[in-house]
Scaffold this active site. Structure first.
Site, PDB file in Angstrom:
ATOM      1  N   SER A 141     -29.151  -8.471  -6.090  1.00 10.42           N
ATOM      2  CA  SER A 141     -29.205  -9.520  -5.024  1.00 10.42           C
ATOM      3  C   SER A 141     -30.529 -10.388  -5.055  1.00 10.42           C
ATOM      4  CB  SER A 141     -29.089  -9.007  -3.643  1.00 10.42           C
ATOM      5  OG  SER A 141     -29.289  -9.959  -2.490  1.00 10.42           O
ATOM      6  N   TYR A 154     -31.519  -2.294   1.721  1.00  5.38           N
ATOM      7  CA  TYR A 154     -30.597  -2.880   0.939  1.00  5.38           C
ATOM      8  C   TYR A 154     -31.321  -3.439  -0.017  1.00  5.38           C
ATOM      9  CZ  TYR A 154     -27.336  -6.447  -0.723  1.00  5.38           C
ATOM     10  OH  TYR A 154     -26.714  -7.117  -1.607  1.00  5.38           O
TER      11      TYR A 154
END
Length: 246
Positions: A141, A154
């Site tokens: 990400s 995350y």
């Protein structure tokens, strides 16, 4: 593999979102595709139906990516069905938001299980099965570089994906198999929109200089490039596909 046989791709998380679009693109490129999914049987079946109706080859196989027995069975089924594995795209993941002070540690444990252990398990099987000339593509990400507040768990899990990607690329020395990761920015998927109000979505869409959200098609095209012959000299890299967010 005979000249007439297609190349074979395994796509985890292939029933929805970016993974679903990756399945479409690889099928359009001529791959026989195995749609790996966890729970969404109906969407996985639709993904297969769409490909088969277009005259291509596809099957769906259910597997929890963190379960090594299930993932080994997924790869074994692929080899029985199509004779081998050339490309593995590991798109399955989960997300959770919360500050370090407040995050429920059960959310952290689940992120670790799916995003870190799942990546390790899928990459372990990919390392054992992908044929010479093949490619492994993981998903990180852009938040790893951006480090937004409320995303520590995350981001930490996706930073681990980047580490696994680089190390596996080195460990496969001499195998003629590339290992890379794609790191999308804000991308218009159901997972992205879930829980966000219109103002938040508008703010995120305005961040890239290109002034829009990414689309699953944007990301799938990059995956298709990394899986294809034009990217054979790209290895051990993280491609940040975010429209220019820095």
């Amino acid at each position: 593999m005979s000249v007439a046989d297609p190349r074979v791709a395994v796509v985890t998380g292939g029933a929805r979102g970016i993974g679903r679009q990756v399945v479409r693109w690889l099928a359009a490129e001529g791959f026989a595709v195995v749609v790996g999914y966890a729970n969404d049987t109906d969407q996985a079946a639709l993904a297969v139906k769409e490909i088969v109706e277009a005259g291509r080859r596809a099957i769906a196989v259910r597997a929890d990516v963190a379960d090594e027995t299930a993932v080994a069975a997924l790869f074994d089924r692929t080899e029985r069905e199509y004779g081998g594995v050339d490309v593995v795209v590991h798109a399955a993941a989960r997300t959770a938001a919360g500050t370090i002070a407040d995050l429920d540690l059960s959310e952290l444990d689940e992120l670790h299980r799916v995003n870190i252990r799942g990546t390790f398990v899928v990459n372990q099987q990919a390392a054992r099965h992908v044929r010479p000339g093949g490619a492994i593509v993981n998903f990180s990400s852009s938040d790893v570089g951006l480090a937004p507040e409320g995303q520590a768990a995350y981001v930490a899990s996706k930073a681990a994906v980047e580490a696994i990607t680089l190390i596996l690329a080195r460990e496969l020395r001499g195998r003629d198999v590339t290992v890379n990761a794609v790191a999308p920015g804000p991308t218009a998927t159901d997972l992205f929109f879930d829980g966000k109000d219109e103002q938040t979505i508008a703010l995120l869409a305005a961040r890239p200089p290109l002034q829009r959200l990414g689309t699953p098609e944007d990301i799938a095209e990059i995956v298709a490039f990394l899986a294809g012959p034009a990217a054979r000299w790209v290895n051990g890299q993280v491609l940040r596909a975010n429209g220019g967010i820095v």
